[in-house]
Design an enzyme around this catalytic site. Structure first.
Site: not given
Ligand code: NI
Length: 177
Positions: A139-140, A97, A54, A143
């Site tokens: 969730h992470e 997010c 991210q 990624h």
């Molecule tokens: Ni996220």
């Protein structure tokens, strides 16, 4: 310390599989600085989790922290994490997010997760997380596999813009990770 730029939906780096971190680089000043920058970036963005892709680093690094007594969890840094167990029980909750502006959606996740990783000292750790902590871990780690919560939605009918979320669903809790 520095606040890094968070890239958004459409950036190719969010769809790549992140590279594992060579353990002998964990102790370097540059890498430790990067971890601190990620933590600062997450806090500045009001998030409870942030993955390195991210901030345009295709590396297997996550930071998480959620202050608060009831659903909070401690500051956690995971390097090269692997999920080694998921509870068979799942629950559906709202997610957002930091890389997907303006949208919320319901995602079904395991309520408990066991994960192996290296901490910021390069020490191997095995951790059990449940509740919000478990959601954040899943969730992470998604990624790092090039996946976003949108990919995990099995029913897009709950996809909601923020104004409408606040209008119709604000009594539900939502986590922006
Ligand atoms: Ni996220």
């Amino acid at each position: 310390m520095a606040v890094l730029k968070i890239v958004k939906l459409g950036a190719p780096v969010l769809r790549q599989i992140a590279e594992s971190v060579p353990p002998d680089t964990i102790g370097t000043r540059a890498f430790q600085q990067f971890l601190d920058d990620m933590l600062e970036t997450m806090v500045a963005a009001d998030g409870i989790g942030l993955a390195a892709p991210q901030v345009s680093h295709s590396e297997q690094v996550l930071v998480m922290e959620c202050k608060g007594e009831e659903h909070g969890f401690p500051q956690t840094i995971m390097i090269n994490p692997t999920i080694v167990g998921l509870s068979p029980v799942t629950a559906e909750g709202w997610e957002g997010c930091l890389s997907v502006d303006g949208l919320r959606g319901k995602v079904k996740r395991a309520v408990g997760v066991r994960v192996k990783f290296l901490d910021r000292d390069g020490k191997p750790v095995e951790l059990d997380a449940s509740g919000l902590y478990a959601i954040c871990v899943q969730h992470e780690i998604d990624h790092l596999q090039g996946k976003l919560f949108l990919d995990r939605m099995t029913d897009l009918s709950t996809l909601t813009q923020i104004e409408e979320f606040d209008q119709y669903w604000r009594t539900d809790s939502v986590e922006v990770i």
